[in-house]
Design a protein around this motif. Structure first.
Motif, PDB file in Angstrom:
ATOM      1  N   LEU A  34      -8.830  -3.541 -12.100  1.00 55.38           N
ATOM      2  CA  LEU A  34      -9.851  -2.518 -11.857  1.00 55.38           C
ATOM      3  C   LEU A  34     -11.162  -3.134 -11.372  1.00 55.38           C
ATOM      4  O   LEU A  34     -11.831  -2.579 -10.489  1.00 55.38           O
ATOM      5  CB  LEU A  34     -10.090  -1.707 -13.132  1.00 55.38           C
ATOM      6  N   ALA A  35     -11.555  -4.264 -11.951  1.00 52.82           N
ATOM      7  CA  ALA A  35     -12.814  -4.891 -11.561  1.00 52.82           C
ATOM      8  C   ALA A  35     -12.791  -5.394 -10.130  1.00 52.82           C
ATOM      9  O   ALA A  35     -13.840  -5.514  -9.486  1.00 52.82           O
ATOM     10  CB  ALA A  35     -13.136  -6.051 -12.506  1.00 52.82           C
ATOM     11  N   ARG A  36     -11.600  -5.688  -9.615  1.00 53.80           N
ATOM     12  CA  ARG A  36     -11.485  -6.176  -8.245  1.00 53.80           C
ATOM     13  C   ARG A  36     -11.241  -5.061  -7.240  1.00 53.80           C
ATOM     14  O   ARG A  36     -11.500  -5.236  -6.037  1.00 53.80           O
ATOM     15  CB  ARG A  36     -10.368  -7.225  -8.169  1.00 53.80           C
ATOM     16  N   VAL A  37     -10.742  -3.919  -7.713  1.00 53.08           N
ATOM     17  CA  VAL A  37     -10.457  -2.798  -6.816  1.00 53.08           C
ATOM     18  C   VAL A  37     -11.657  -1.863  -6.714  1.00 53.08           C
ATOM     19  O   VAL A  37     -11.992  -1.369  -5.631  1.00 53.08           O
ATOM     20  CB  VAL A  37      -9.214  -2.024  -7.296  1.00 53.08           C
ATOM     21  N   LEU A  38     -12.320  -1.607  -7.861  1.00 51.27           N
ATOM     22  CA  LEU A  38     -13.445  -0.672  -7.901  1.00 51.27           C
ATOM     23  C   LEU A  38     -14.768  -1.427  -7.908  1.00 51.27           C
ATOM     24  O   LEU A  38     -14.850  -2.564  -8.370  1.00 51.27           O
ATOM     25  CB  LEU A  38     -13.333   0.223  -9.139  1.00 51.27           C
ATOM     26  N   VAL A  45     -21.011   5.314 -12.359  1.00 57.02           N
ATOM     27  CA  VAL A  45     -20.852   6.773 -12.314  1.00 57.02           C
ATOM     28  C   VAL A  45     -20.111   7.270 -13.547  1.00 57.02           C
ATOM     29  O   VAL A  45     -20.526   8.229 -14.215  1.00 57.02           O
ATOM     30  CB  VAL A  45     -20.109   7.198 -11.034  1.00 57.02           C
ATOM     31  N   VAL A  46     -19.014   6.627 -13.883  1.00 55.39           N
ATOM     32  CA  VAL A  46     -18.212   7.051 -15.029  1.00 55.39           C
ATOM     33  C   VAL A  46     -18.985   6.874 -16.337  1.00 55.39           C
ATOM     34  O   VAL A  46     -18.835   7.672 -17.264  1.00 55.39           O
ATOM     35  CB  VAL A  46     -16.886   6.266 -15.062  1.00 55.39           C
ATOM     36  N   THR A  47     -19.829   5.875 -16.409  1.00 53.75           N
ATOM     37  CA  THR A  47     -20.640   5.661 -17.609  1.00 53.75           C
ATOM     38  C   THR A  47     -21.568   6.842 -17.867  1.00 53.75           C
ATOM     39  O   THR A  47     -21.721   7.292 -19.010  1.00 53.75           O
ATOM     40  CB  THR A  47     -21.471   4.374 -17.475  1.00 53.75           C
ATOM     41  N   THR A 165      -3.992   4.346 -14.820  1.00 53.07           N
ATOM     42  CA  THR A 165      -5.301   4.082 -14.212  1.00 53.07           C
ATOM     43  C   THR A 165      -5.222   3.073 -13.071  1.00 53.07           C
ATOM     44  O   THR A 165      -5.813   3.281 -12.005  1.00 53.07           O
ATOM     45  CB  THR A 165      -6.290   3.568 -15.277  1.00 53.07           C
ATOM     46  N   VAL A 166      -4.483   1.992 -13.257  1.00 55.61           N
ATOM     47  CA  VAL A 166      -4.391   0.967 -12.212  1.00 55.61           C
ATOM     48  C   VAL A 166      -3.735   1.498 -10.941  1.00 55.61           C
ATOM     49  O   VAL A 166      -4.282   1.315  -9.839  1.00 55.61           O
ATOM     50  CB  VAL A 166      -3.655  -0.282 -12.752  1.00 55.61           C
ATOM     51  N   PRO A 167      -2.571   2.166 -11.019  1.00 59.65           N
ATOM     52  CA  PRO A 167      -2.010   2.729  -9.780  1.00 59.65           C
ATOM     53  C   PRO A 167      -2.934   3.731  -9.099  1.00 59.65           C
ATOM     54  O   PRO A 167      -3.033   3.754  -7.864  1.00 59.65           O
ATOM     55  CB  PRO A 167      -0.719   3.413 -10.264  1.00 59.65           C
ATOM     56  N   LEU A 172      -6.610   5.647  -4.982  1.00 56.24           N
ATOM     57  CA  LEU A 172      -7.807   6.431  -4.708  1.00 56.24           C
ATOM     58  C   LEU A 172      -9.028   5.568  -4.358  1.00 56.24           C
ATOM     59  O   LEU A 172      -9.917   6.021  -3.629  1.00 56.24           O
ATOM     60  CB  LEU A 172      -8.147   7.299  -5.933  1.00 56.24           C
ATOM     61  N   ARG A 173      -9.110   4.378  -4.929  1.00 56.12           N
ATOM     62  CA  ARG A 173     -10.237   3.478  -4.708  1.00 56.12           C
ATOM     63  C   ARG A 173     -11.578   4.130  -5.050  1.00 56.12           C
ATOM     64  O   ARG A 173     -12.580   3.950  -4.339  1.00 56.12           O
ATOM     65  CB  ARG A 173     -10.267   3.011  -3.244  1.00 56.12           C
ATOM     66  N   SER A 174     -11.625   4.906  -6.113  1.00 53.70           N
ATOM     67  CA  SER A 174     -12.863   5.583  -6.488  1.00 53.70           C
ATOM     68  C   SER A 174     -12.894   5.796  -7.998  1.00 53.70           C
ATOM     69  O   SER A 174     -11.930   5.503  -8.719  1.00 53.70           O
ATOM     70  CB  SER A 174     -12.993   6.928  -5.780  1.00 53.70           C
ATOM     71  N   TYR A 175     -14.014   6.365  -8.454  1.00 58.26           N
ATOM     72  CA  TYR A 175     -14.195   6.631  -9.886  1.00 58.26           C
ATOM     73  C   TYR A 175     -13.205   7.663 -10.419  1.00 58.26           C
ATOM     74  O   TYR A 175     -13.010   7.775 -11.628  1.00 58.26           O
ATOM     75  CB  TYR A 175     -15.624   7.120 -10.154  1.00 58.26           C
TER      76      TYR A 175
END
Length: 483
Positions: A34-38, A45-47, A165-167, A172-175
């Motif tokens: 996730l840290a490398r994709v997002l 935003v999610v926070t 979540t990972v797939p 989607l490459r987004s939040y």
């Protein structure tokens, strides 16, 4: 009775530790992807959305979890009736608040610095009634110290991010991936707990019992609101005065630290309040139990915190990647301050609800906010760097307050707590000097992993040289193997 209770605590800790251990095998893989994709902005935003939802969930629970765990019922019938009243109250309030979020979603999004994301907030709010459905069932298990059953719930919720979540993030490459992943985790919790729980909801409601529960829980509710404010006050300032990028750096630094510390905190901390509640009228027994739990907690947690501080660069490189290099110093200092806060203040925070004095927790949180809010507001004017370090070090004030109140109410002296963990601090100091020397020789990632192993051996070796610590380590190993 004390022996039976100790047995339940050790057994519960073993199952809780097993659940957290498995999560630590899967969690880092999820985080690395996730840290490398997002981007940091997506996490920011999610926070902000989580901040709103977490606030609402305080009211949907209304402190009923603590009531179910801590209250001494006269018989099983009263316990079942109260549990049903708490369950249906949670459900009703969760839909009411979700509806309120839907009506004012756009305004709320603007308030937290994310205009145009009202629809995202509405979708994320689905978690509110789902979480309400499972919260009381969770309380029933915790009252019984039945962490063996909770193990399976934890196992499922650990695997969901990896397989959902990972797939979604890769697609989607987004939040949105984080939003849908959180919903999936909460839904899996509700399903697993419902299938496992010996208690099943039935339609029963009594307003008199609700009134009694509310009068008992009002201080717990206020305490929860203040804890929320303590955890999220800086989130509001960052989202309003800085940017989603820095909010992502800030929150991800904390989340990265929790991946290392939660294997211990999630194992031990949930056990403290239910355990103390069973001996709430015996302050001497409570002091002994608290010191024992603090000892085990500190023995395992302190070297993790000092290790995070010394090896923060290695942790960032492996778990987060190149786009998160700005988080390196924040991960280090937060890891160190987190463990100090846990072994002193969070251990003591369980005393007051356990002895039926939740208003004391409220007073403590108010005293902390009086210092925290102006500190955050002033420091953010000097930039993100100043804010993070101020936020980390102001936690010392909370530690001091909790220790003083613990002494006043149950005569648990600050000196006894400091003396209790003095050997662990000595071992951590020796370990840190060793780490500093080794890293000066080479800070290459592969070599640094070897240095971590060496430092762990140094820590254990120093403790093993102390007769009392050696005896304690062997006793703990024996208990965990036999249970």
């Amino acid at each position: 009775m004390a022996s039976e209770l100790n047995g339940k605590v050790v057994s519960a800790a073993k199952w809780s530790a097993l659940a957290e251990g498995i999560s630590k095998l899967v969690g880092p893989i999820t985080s690395m992807v996730l840290a490398r994709v997002l981007t940091p902005e997506a996490f920011g935003v999610v926070t902000t959305l989580t901040m709103i939802i977490a606030f609402v969930e305080i009211f949907t629970d209304a402190g009923f979890q603590r009531y179910i765990i801590q209250h001494e019922f006269k018989d099983s019938v009263e316990q079942d009736e109260s549990t049903n009243v708490a369950f249906w109250s949670n459900i009703a309030m969760s839909f009411l608040f979700w509806g309120g979020i839907a009506l004012f979603a756009d305004s709320l999004a603007v308030l937290v610095g994310n205009p145009g994301l009202g629809n995202v907030l509405i979708v994320a709010g689905i978690s509110i009634p789902i979480q309400a459905f499972s919260s009381i069932q969770m309380a029933v298990f915790r009252r019984l110290l039945d962490f063996k059953s909770l193990f399976f719930r934890r196992l499922v919720s650990t695997l969901i991010p990896l397989f959902v979540t990972v797939p979604l993030a890769l697609w989607l490459r987004s939040y949105w991936a984080l939003v849908f992943g959180t919903i999936a985790v909460n839904l899996s919790n509700a399903i697993v707990l419902t299938l496992q729980s010996p208690w099943k909801p039935r339609f029963y409601f009594n307003f008199r019992q609700l009134k009694d529960m509310m009068s008992f829980s009002v201080w717990s509710l206020l305490d929860a609101i203040l804890i929320w404010a303590t955890n999220y006050v800086e989130i509001f300032f960052i989202s309003s005065m800085l940017s989603a990028y820095y909010l992502g750096i800030y929150k991800t630094s904390m989340t990265t630290v929790s991946q290392f510390t939660s294997i211990i905190t999630a194992t031990v901390l949930p056990l403290i309040m239910p355990t103390l509640s069973r001996i709430q009228n015996d302050y001497s027994a409570m002091r002994q139990m608290l010191l024992a739990m603090q000892k085990y907690l500190g023995m395992m947690l302190l070297p993790i915190g000092f290790g995070i501080f010394m090896f923060s660069q290695l942790i960032t490189d492996i778990l987060l990647g190149s786009q998160w290099q700005e988080a390196v110093p924040y991960i280090g200092i937060w890891g160190l301050m987190e463990v100090v806060t846990v072994v002193f203040s969070r251990v003591c925070s369980n005393i007051f609800p356990a002895i039926g004095r939740p208003k004391i927790s409220v007073i403590v949180q108010i005293l902390h906010l009086v210092v925290l809010v102006p500190a955050v507001y002033i420091s953010i004017g000097y930039g993100f760097h100043a804010l993070f370090y101020t936020r980390a070090f102001v936690r010392f004030e909370l530690v001091i307050i909790y220790m003083l109140f613990a002494y006043y109410f149950i005569r648990l002296s600050p000196w006894s707590m400091l003396k209790n963990l003095f050997p662990e601090f000595v071992a951590c100091f020796v370990m840190s000097i060793t780490a500093y020397f080794l890293l000066s020789l080479s800070s290459n990632s592969i070599v640094s992993i070897c240095w971590c192993a060496v430092c762990a051996c140094v820590y254990l070796g120093v403790l093993y040289l102390m007769p009392n610590e050696r005896k304690l380590m062997l006793e703990l190993k024996k208990k965990l193997i036999n249970r």
